[in-house]
Design a protein around this motif. Structure first.
Motif, PDB file in Angstrom:
ATOM      1  N   LYS A  48       0.840  -1.206   0.000  1.00 29.94           N
ATOM      2  CA  LYS A  48       0.000   0.000   0.000  1.00 29.94           C
ATOM      3  C   LYS A  48       0.874   1.256   0.000  1.00 29.94           C
ATOM      4  N   LEU A  49       1.952   1.210   0.789  1.00 32.13           N
ATOM      5  CA  LEU A  49       2.867   2.346   0.870  1.00 32.13           C
ATOM      6  C   LEU A  49       3.570   2.588  -0.466  1.00 32.13           C
ATOM      7  N   ALA A  50       3.830   1.513  -1.210  1.00 33.22           N
ATOM      8  CA  ALA A  50       4.523   1.622  -2.503  1.00 33.22           C
ATOM      9  C   ALA A  50       3.669   2.310  -3.562  1.00 33.22           C
ATOM     10  N   LYS A  51       2.346   2.309  -3.386  1.00 34.71           N
ATOM     11  CA  LYS A  51       1.411   2.974  -4.316  1.00 34.71           C
ATOM     12  C   LYS A  51       1.688   2.613  -5.775  1.00 34.71           C
ATOM     13  N   GLY A  52       1.775   1.312  -6.042  1.00 37.09           N
ATOM     14  CA  GLY A  52       1.942   0.869  -7.419  1.00 37.09           C
ATOM     15  C   GLY A  52       3.375   0.780  -7.904  1.00 37.09           C
ATOM     16  N   GLU A  53       4.324   1.287  -7.134  1.00 38.64           N
ATOM     17  CA  GLU A  53       5.734   1.185  -7.529  1.00 38.64           C
ATOM     18  C   GLU A  53       6.202  -0.261  -7.316  1.00 38.64           C
ATOM     19  N   ASN A  54       7.359  -0.595  -7.875  1.00 45.06           N
ATOM     20  CA  ASN A  54       7.890  -1.951  -7.739  1.00 45.06           C
ATOM     21  C   ASN A  54       8.642  -2.190  -6.445  1.00 45.06           C
ATOM     22  N   ALA A  55       9.023  -1.125  -5.740  1.00 46.04           N
ATOM     23  CA  ALA A  55       9.773  -1.279  -4.499  1.00 46.04           C
ATOM     24  C   ALA A  55       9.493  -0.103  -3.586  1.00 46.04           C
ATOM     25  N   VAL A  56       9.712  -0.332  -2.290  1.00 45.29           N
ATOM     26  CA  VAL A  56       9.547   0.740  -1.319  1.00 45.29           C
ATOM     27  C   VAL A  56      10.512   0.491  -0.159  1.00 45.29           C
ATOM     28  N   GLY A  57      11.092   1.567   0.361  1.00 47.10           N
ATOM     29  CA  GLY A  57      11.957   1.468   1.534  1.00 47.10           C
ATOM     30  C   GLY A  57      11.144   1.822   2.773  1.00 47.10           C
ATOM     31  N   VAL A  58      11.254   0.993   3.808  1.00 51.33           N
ATOM     32  CA  VAL A  58      10.490   1.210   5.034  1.00 51.33           C
ATOM     33  C   VAL A  58      11.439   1.084   6.214  1.00 51.33           C
ATOM     34  N   ASP A  59      11.404   2.046   7.136  1.00 54.53           N
ATOM     35  CA  ASP A  59      12.309   1.989   8.276  1.00 54.53           C
ATOM     36  C   ASP A  59      11.836   0.954   9.291  1.00 54.53           C
ATOM     37  N   ASP A  60      12.757   0.499  10.129  1.00 57.01           N
ATOM     38  CA  ASP A  60      12.477  -0.541  11.122  1.00 57.01           C
ATOM     39  C   ASP A  60      11.301  -0.194  12.016  1.00 57.01           C
ATOM     40  N   ALA A  61      11.253   1.038  12.509  1.00 58.96           N
ATOM     41  CA  ALA A  61      10.204   1.429  13.459  1.00 58.96           C
ATOM     42  C   ALA A  61       8.815   1.259  12.842  1.00 58.96           C
ATOM     43  N   THR A  62       8.683   1.578  11.566  1.00 56.92           N
ATOM     44  CA  THR A  62       7.395   1.433  10.882  1.00 56.92           C
ATOM     45  C   THR A  62       7.023  -0.040  10.753  1.00 56.92           C
ATOM     46  N   VAL A  63       7.971  -0.876  10.365  1.00 60.84           N
ATOM     47  CA  VAL A  63       7.712  -2.306  10.211  1.00 60.84           C
ATOM     48  C   VAL A  63       7.306  -2.907  11.547  1.00 60.84           C
ATOM     49  N   GLU A 120      23.299  11.730   4.377  1.00 63.25           N
ATOM     50  CA  GLU A 120      24.208  10.801   5.051  1.00 63.25           C
ATOM     51  C   GLU A 120      23.557  10.220   6.297  1.00 63.25           C
ATOM     52  N   LEU A 121      22.846  11.037   7.062  1.00 61.87           N
ATOM     53  CA  LEU A 121      22.163  10.540   8.250  1.00 61.87           C
ATOM     54  C   LEU A 121      21.088   9.541   7.859  1.00 61.87           C
ATOM     55  N   PHE A 122      20.362   9.828   6.783  1.00 65.58           N
ATOM     56  CA  PHE A 122      19.318   8.924   6.299  1.00 65.58           C
ATOM     57  C   PHE A 122      19.935   7.597   5.877  1.00 65.58           C
ATOM     58  N   ASP A 123      21.058   7.664   5.153  1.00 67.25           N
ATOM     59  CA  ASP A 123      21.703   6.456   4.651  1.00 67.25           C
ATOM     60  C   ASP A 123      22.193   5.556   5.777  1.00 67.25           C
ATOM     61  N   GLU A 124      22.484   6.126   6.938  1.00 72.85           N
ATOM     62  CA  GLU A 124      22.981   5.339   8.059  1.00 72.85           C
ATOM     63  C   GLU A 124      21.888   4.506   8.708  1.00 72.85           C
ATOM     64  N   ARG A 125      20.636   4.908   8.551  1.00 75.98           N
ATOM     65  CA  ARG A 125      19.542   4.153   9.154  1.00 75.98           C
ATOM     66  C   ARG A 125      19.306   2.885   8.353  1.00 75.98           C
ATOM     67  N   GLN A 126      19.008   1.807   9.051  1.00 74.95           N
ATOM     68  CA  GLN A 126      18.748   0.550   8.357  1.00 74.95           C
ATOM     69  C   GLN A 126      17.360   0.594   7.737  1.00 74.95           C
ATOM     70  N   LEU A 127      17.278   0.185   6.495  1.00 71.97           N
ATOM     71  CA  LEU A 127      15.999   0.170   5.800  1.00 71.97           C
ATOM     72  C   LEU A 127      15.671  -1.240   5.356  1.00 71.97           C
ATOM     73  N   SER A 128      14.399  -1.548   5.337  1.00 72.85           N
ATOM     74  CA  SER A 128      13.945  -2.795   4.748  1.00 72.85           C
ATOM     75  C   SER A 128      13.410  -2.426   3.374  1.00 72.85           C
ATOM     76  N   LEU A 129      13.811  -3.169   2.374  1.00 72.11           N
ATOM     77  CA  LEU A 129      13.392  -2.860   1.018  1.00 72.11           C
ATOM     78  C   LEU A 129      12.445  -3.948   0.554  1.00 72.11           C
ATOM     79  N   PHE A 130      11.201  -3.569   0.275  1.00 74.44           N
ATOM     80  CA  PHE A 130      10.202  -4.512  -0.192  1.00 74.44           C
ATOM     81  C   PHE A 130      10.105  -4.384  -1.706  1.00 74.44           C
ATOM     82  N   SER A 131      10.258  -5.494  -2.415  1.00 80.53           N
ATOM     83  CA  SER A 131      10.110  -5.485  -3.867  1.00 80.53           C
ATOM     84  C   SER A 131       8.892  -6.315  -4.237  1.00 80.53           C
ATOM     85  N   PHE A 132       8.103  -5.806  -5.149  1.00 82.02           N
ATOM     86  CA  PHE A 132       6.880  -6.478  -5.562  1.00 82.02           C
ATOM     87  C   PHE A 132       6.977  -6.871  -7.015  1.00 82.02           C
ATOM     88  N   GLU A 133       6.465  -8.030  -7.330  1.00 82.93           N
ATOM     89  CA  GLU A 133       6.517  -8.508  -8.723  1.00 82.93           C
ATOM     90  C   GLU A 133       5.129  -8.664  -9.260  1.00 82.93           C
TER      91      GLU A 133
END
Length: 133
Positions: A48-63, A120-133
């Motif tokens: 839902k967050l990806a809104k039709g895109e093939n991938a979305v980055g989501v931070d740990d706290a959100t997951v 740079e601060l954003f890049d340091e945070r761990q992200l989960s990357l969801f890919s949809f096919e």
């Protein structure tokens, strides 16, 4: 230590939270809930967050928030989602080497450390990357 699957990481988080939060411990025991269905719920939220895109980055706290929400709510309908999850580790941040000051006759001024950019601060945070096919 090996790499954890998403399911293992979510379960570890929820188990720890249940030990620390007695109210959550009660909802975590619900017979109509499972970690497998919790993961499907997280995937559906990411889609839902990806809104039709093939991938979305989501931070740990959100997951983790989605996982807790799944257990808190009784009226959640979980959709089957075809997905692939990649966990992207934060870039390694190297600390500057601090050398002991050498006593000399003249003092040496050191440049102040530069501030990190927002990117740079954003890049340091761990992200989960969801890919949809």
């Amino acid at each position: 230590m090996g790499t954890l699957s998403m399911e293992q990481a979510i379960k570890i988080y929820l188990d720890k939270r249940a030990k620390e939060d007695s109210l959550f411990a009660e909802v975590y025991k619900k017979a109509n809930k499972s970690i497998e269905e919790c993961i499907k719920y997280i995937y559906s939220q990411a889609r839902k967050l990806a809104k039709g895109e093939n991938a979305v980055g989501v931070d740990d706290a959100t997951v983790y928030g989605w996982a807790v929400h799944y257990y808190d709510e009784d009226n959640i309908k979980v959709e089957d989602v075809k997905e692939r999850v990649e966990v992207v580790a934060p870039a390694i941040v190297q600390e500057p080497v601090v050398q002991e000051p050498v006593k000399e006759e003249k003092s040496v001024k050191q440049k102040p450390a530069r501030k990190k950019t927002k990117q740079e601060l954003f890049d340091e945070r761990q992200l989960s990357l969801f890919s949809f096919e």
